[in-house]
Design an enzyme around this catalytic site. Structure first.
Site, mmCIF file in Angstrom:
data_model
loop_
_atom_site.group_PDB
_atom_site.id
_atom_site.type_symbol
_atom_site.label_atom_id
_atom_site.label_comp_id
_atom_site.label_asym_id
_atom_site.label_seq_id
_atom_site.Cartn_x
_atom_site.Cartn_y
_atom_site.Cartn_z
ATOM 1 N N ASP A 1 -15.224 -70.897 -43.179
ATOM 2 C CA ASP A 1 -14.368 -69.865 -43.467
ATOM 3 C C ASP A 1 -13.071 -70.111 -44.071
ATOM 4 O O ASP A 1 -12.197 -70.927 -43.476
ATOM 5 C CB ASP A 1 -14.114 -69.072 -42.322
ATOM 6 N N ASP B 1 -23.639 -58.685 -41.107
ATOM 7 C CA ASP B 1 -22.729 -58.927 -39.793
ATOM 8 C C ASP B 1 -23.134 -57.765 -38.935
ATOM 9 O O ASP B 1 -22.087 -56.462 -39.284
ATOM 10 C CB ASP B 1 -21.293 -58.577 -40.474
#
Length: 349
Positions: A34, A198
């Protein structure tokens, strides 16, 4: 080739091949990075706890600094040398200005692809965009193309995929040809398009409590809700988990496949950063609904979690981040555990 060049091809002998041997795809380990700018403007690798990438402050009232776990290219190079099968750069900063003028992943990809020879996936902000200053518009295909030219093998689409799935369902499951998934898949192929989902659990006591359009999942005895709920449906979110949508993960996965996606990266907000293992009921529910490969994501904390998800679900790959960044677990030890359980894994030579 040497035999052809030397004119000795007729003197070569046939390699011994076991004709009874079956080809079997190895189980892949994907490492996710990330990437975002920290509070000082530096591009760093970070890691969230249920998608919160900031350290806890001492008074629990103010936000701490962005977790800094290293520099993207250096970490990616380390994971390649340690045996990662794939590396995913997830740009959680996205675009601060124009899309093509300010894509922080471009330089990272260009540098990483010089010395890393496993598939590189990049995600974050792959969508159509109009610059408010100049009025110039770029299509999602143009943005993706720039990533591919910089060295990406695959692109990952998140929030836009949820919108595309909603449109697909509302149109009676008919394609429009206008979504980012369709456009990029048409030019680069389905294998180049990964859909990142998600979802978060919405717990219910019985199946009738959920809207009939949602796929309800039986959680079994080991993963019941906080109040003993036996069932849940997995509500999709967008914008990094900040916004909920009235569509379930299974529906989005099915729509994404129909639109031309070649792989699903299946996260779970409830499991993210908890190091308690992957959400097995979620993985099984989505795998049962699609035929394209599914990458399990969110929740890995030890070697056995890889064995568990590969043994009890049909996922083709498993993704992890924090435990590798913090050097709590080695990639090679995970692969050894997978292989020792009787499953195929690519080991370092």
């Amino acid at each position: 080739l040497e035999a052809v060049e030397n004119g000795t091809l007729d003197k070569t002998t046939r390699l011994d091949v076991d004709d009874s041997a079956e080809t079997e795809l190895v189980k892949r380990i994907v490492v996710a990075l990330d990437v975002r700018t920290n509070d000082h403007g530096d591009l760093v690798v970070t890691k969230g706890d249920q998608y919160d990438v900031r350290e806890q402050s001492s008074d629990d009232k103010t936000k701490g600094n962005v977790r800094n776990l290293g520099k993207p290219v250096q970490l990616a190079s380390r994971y390649y040398s340690e045996g990662a099968d794939e590396i995913a750069f997830l740009n959680i900063t996205s675009f601060r200005q124009g899309v093509l003028e300010d894509m922080p992943m471009l330089h990272v990809l260009e540098e990483a692809s010089k010395s890393i020879f496993v598939p590189l996936t990049v995600g974050g902000g792959i969508r159509s965009y109009t610059d408010p200053a100049s009025g110039q518009t770029w299509s999602a295909l143009e943005v993706a193309s720039r990533y591919f030219r910089a060295g990406a093998d695959k692109i990952s689409i998140g929030s836009d995929a949820v919108s595309a799935a909603e449109m697909f369902v509302s149109n009676g499951e008919k394609k429009t040809g206008e979504t980012a998934i369709e456009a990029i898949s048409h030019v680069y192929g389905a294998q180049a398009v990964v859909i990142s989902i998600d979802p978060k659990r919405v717990y219910i006591n019985n199946k009738s409590e959920a809207d009939s359009k949602h796929v309800v999942v039986d959680l079994g005895d080991s993963t019941k809700g906080p109040n003993g709920e036996q069932f849940c449906w997995y509500q999709c979110t967008v914008k990094g988990g900040r916004e909920e949508r009235d569509i379930c993960a299974v529906t989005v996965a099915k729509a994404a496949q129909a639109l031309g996606a070649g792989e699903i990266m299946l996260n779970c907000i409830d499991m993210d950063g908890q190091c308690q293992g992957y959400d097995l009921p979620l993985m099984n529910a989505v795998c049962a609904a699609v035929t394209i490969p599914v990458i399990a994501s969110s929740g890995a904390g030890k070697e056995d979690h890889f064995v568990e998800v590969f043994t009890h679900t049909p996922v083709k790959a498993a993704l992890a981040a924090g435990m590798f960044h913090r050097k709590e677990v080695e990639i090679e030890s995970c692969k050894a555990a997978i292989q020792n359980s009787g499953l195929p894994a690519r080991r370092k030579q």
